[in-house]
Write a protein that holds these residues in place. Structure first.
Motif, PDB file in Angstrom:
ATOM      1  N   LEU A 109       2.415   3.465   6.450  1.00 17.35           N
ATOM      2  CA  LEU A 109       0.963   3.281   6.465  1.00 17.35           C
ATOM      3  C   LEU A 109       0.470   2.631   5.171  1.00 17.35           C
ATOM      4  N   ILE A 110       0.974   3.109   4.045  1.00 16.39           N
ATOM      5  CA  ILE A 110       0.554   2.533   2.763  1.00 16.39           C
ATOM      6  C   ILE A 110       1.082   1.109   2.625  1.00 16.39           C
ATOM      7  N   ALA A 111       2.297   0.863   3.117  1.00 15.15           N
ATOM      8  CA  ALA A 111       2.875  -0.479   3.034  1.00 15.15           C
ATOM      9  C   ALA A 111       2.096  -1.469   3.894  1.00 15.15           C
ATOM     10  N   VAL A 112       1.613  -1.020   5.052  1.00 16.17           N
ATOM     11  CA  VAL A 112       0.797  -1.897   5.906  1.00 16.17           C
ATOM     12  C   VAL A 112      -0.472  -2.305   5.175  1.00 16.17           C
ATOM     13  N   LEU A 113      -1.164  -1.339   4.575  1.00 20.41           N
ATOM     14  CA  LEU A 113      -2.383  -1.646   3.835  1.00 20.41           C
ATOM     15  C   LEU A 113      -2.082  -2.545   2.641  1.00 20.41           C
ATOM     16  N   GLY A 114      -0.983  -2.255   1.933  1.00 22.19           N
ATOM     17  CA  GLY A 114      -0.629  -3.073   0.780  1.00 22.19           C
ATOM     18  C   GLY A 114      -0.246  -4.487   1.164  1.00 22.19           C
ATOM     19  N   SER A 115       0.533  -4.636   2.233  1.00 21.76           N
ATOM     20  CA  SER A 115       0.957  -5.974   2.665  1.00 21.76           C
ATOM     21  C   SER A 115      -0.226  -6.803   3.132  1.00 21.76           C
ATOM     22  N   TYR A 116      -1.132  -6.163   3.882  1.00 21.14           N
ATOM     23  CA  TYR A 116      -2.317  -6.888   4.344  1.00 21.14           C
ATOM     24  C   TYR A 116      -3.206  -7.292   3.161  1.00 21.14           C
ATOM     25  N   SER A 117      -3.346  -6.398   2.189  1.00 15.77           N
ATOM     26  CA  SER A 117      -4.176  -6.707   1.023  1.00 15.77           C
ATOM     27  C   SER A 117      -3.594  -7.857   0.216  1.00 15.77           C
ATOM     28  N   ARG A 166      -1.884 -15.744  -7.763  1.00 16.29           N
ATOM     29  CA  ARG A 166      -1.238 -15.253  -8.984  1.00 16.29           C
ATOM     30  C   ARG A 166      -1.054 -13.745  -8.935  1.00 16.29           C
ATOM     31  N   LEU A 167      -2.107 -13.048  -8.530  1.00 19.53           N
ATOM     32  CA  LEU A 167      -1.996 -11.598  -8.391  1.00 19.53           C
ATOM     33  C   LEU A 167      -0.978 -11.233  -7.323  1.00 19.53           C
ATOM     34  N   ARG A 168      -0.935 -12.016  -6.240  1.00 17.87           N
ATOM     35  CA  ARG A 168       0.024 -11.763  -5.174  1.00 17.87           C
ATOM     36  C   ARG A 168       1.449 -11.914  -5.683  1.00 17.87           C
ATOM     37  N   ASP A 169       1.716 -12.947  -6.459  1.00 17.44           N
ATOM     38  CA  ASP A 169       3.053 -13.153  -7.005  1.00 17.44           C
ATOM     39  C   ASP A 169       3.436 -12.023  -7.958  1.00 17.44           C
ATOM     40  N   PHE A 170       2.475 -11.582  -8.765  1.00 16.10           N
ATOM     41  CA  PHE A 170       2.768 -10.498  -9.704  1.00 16.10           C
ATOM     42  C   PHE A 170       3.094  -9.206  -8.967  1.00 16.10           C
ATOM     43  N   VAL A 171       2.276  -8.872  -7.963  1.00 20.96           N
ATOM     44  CA  VAL A 171       2.499  -7.636  -7.209  1.00 20.96           C
ATOM     45  C   VAL A 171       3.815  -7.715  -6.436  1.00 20.96           C
ATOM     46  N   SER A 172       4.137  -8.883  -5.887  1.00 25.16           N
ATOM     47  CA  SER A 172       5.395  -9.042  -5.156  1.00 25.16           C
ATOM     48  C   SER A 172       6.590  -8.838  -6.084  1.00 25.16           C
ATOM     49  N   ALA A 173       6.514  -9.411  -7.290  1.00 26.62           N
ATOM     50  CA  ALA A 173       7.594  -9.237  -8.255  1.00 26.62           C
ATOM     51  C   ALA A 173       7.708  -7.780  -8.697  1.00 26.62           C
TER      52      ALA A 173
END
Length: 280
Positions: free
Chosen positions: A78-86, A93-100
């Motif tokens: 559930l948390i991963a779904v919300l995090g992936s959608y967000s 840039r923020l997406r790349d940082f969070v992915s790393a």
């Protein structure tokens, strides 16, 4: 010899090292465990399995393993779904940082993770003392089943995000715009378009998270020093001979663990086929 058969033989030859490696480290150990699980005191029999299902202690280990794995997988999913959608809605840039960061934290498990939670949420942990002073909690035991579910959920989230994030690329923005033009609200879009498209990824991620939690050993052992009764702890204790040395019983428990995962995988495949026929 034509080029086509020669290419097939070359591909098969390149595949040979992988096949040898797969048999030596996957199939052969599994066969040995399966054979050894049938070795009882009086020869070949189902004695070990009978003892497991007749023992409340081993049944409790199976129950605890399933409970911790199931709930941590549900919460992590559930948390991963919300995090992936967000992640799909934020700046690149923020997406790349969070992915790393997610890639790094997905490997943060085992003894370091258990030590970190003991420092933060142990009986005298920093957060535990702070929350008690604020009056938000009266008692919290990180070494209980609830504490284990919390820790397992923590290391399930990064893996779930890594697995689910590519699945959201399948949701095209023009689908949402078309649905809005036809009068569909957000709930209708997710019910009739979003969730059916994401269902295979969600089911597959849940199965992987479940397998990840069922087989986890280092974190729970470092946290409880082997005092919490789950299947990996029991298997390791029977092999190491901490109380009694019984590798045949350990093999039987391991086969039951494999059987649970095989059953979950079959249910997963059945649900996938059903969702495929429903969405067609």
């Amino acid at each position: 010899m034509s080029s086509a058969p020669r290419g097939k033989w070359l591909a098969a030859l390149c595949l040979l090292p992988f096949a040898v490696f797969f048999f030596a480290f996957q199939i052969a150990p599994l066969l040995w465990v399966a054979v050894n699980s049938l070795h009882g005191a009086d020869g070949w029999s189902l004695e070990n399995f009978s003892k497991i299902f007749a023992s409340k202690f081993y049944l409790q280990a199976i129950k605890h393993s399933l409970q911790v794995a199931f709930w941590s997988s549900i919460f992590g999913l559930l948390i991963a779904v919300l995090g992936s959608y967000s992640l799909h809605q934020v700046d690149s840039r923020l997406r790349d940082f969070v992915s790393a960061f997610t890639t790094m934290t997905s490997n943060f498990a085992g003894v370091p993770l258990a030590f970190a939670f003991i420092i933060l949420l142990g009986f005298n942990g920093a957060f535990t003392l702070l929350l008690k002073q604020l009056g938000w909690i009266e008692d919290f035991n990180i070494y209980s089943k609830t504490g284990l579910i919390l820790i397992y959920t923590y290391f399930q989230i990064p893996l779930g995000v890594l697995l689910l994030y590519p699945a959201f690329d399948a949701l095209r923005e023009d689908w949402r715009e078309s649905a809005a033009l036809l009068g569909a609200g957000p709930w209708q879009f997710w019910r009739h378009i979003g969730l059916p498209v994401l269902t295979p990824a969600l089911l597959g991620t849940f199965v992987i998270l479940l397998a990840n939690a069922l087989g986890a050993y280092a974190t729970v052992y470092a946290l409880t020093t082997g005092n919490f009764n789950i299947m990996p702890i029991r298997i390791a204790a029977l092999v190491a001979g901490d109380i009694v040395l019984n590798p045949s019983m350990a093999s039987a428990l391991a086969i039951l663990l494999v059987g649970l995962m095989a059953l979950i995988t079959m249910v997963h495949q059945w649900l996938l086929r059903r969702s495929y026929h429903v969405t067609r």
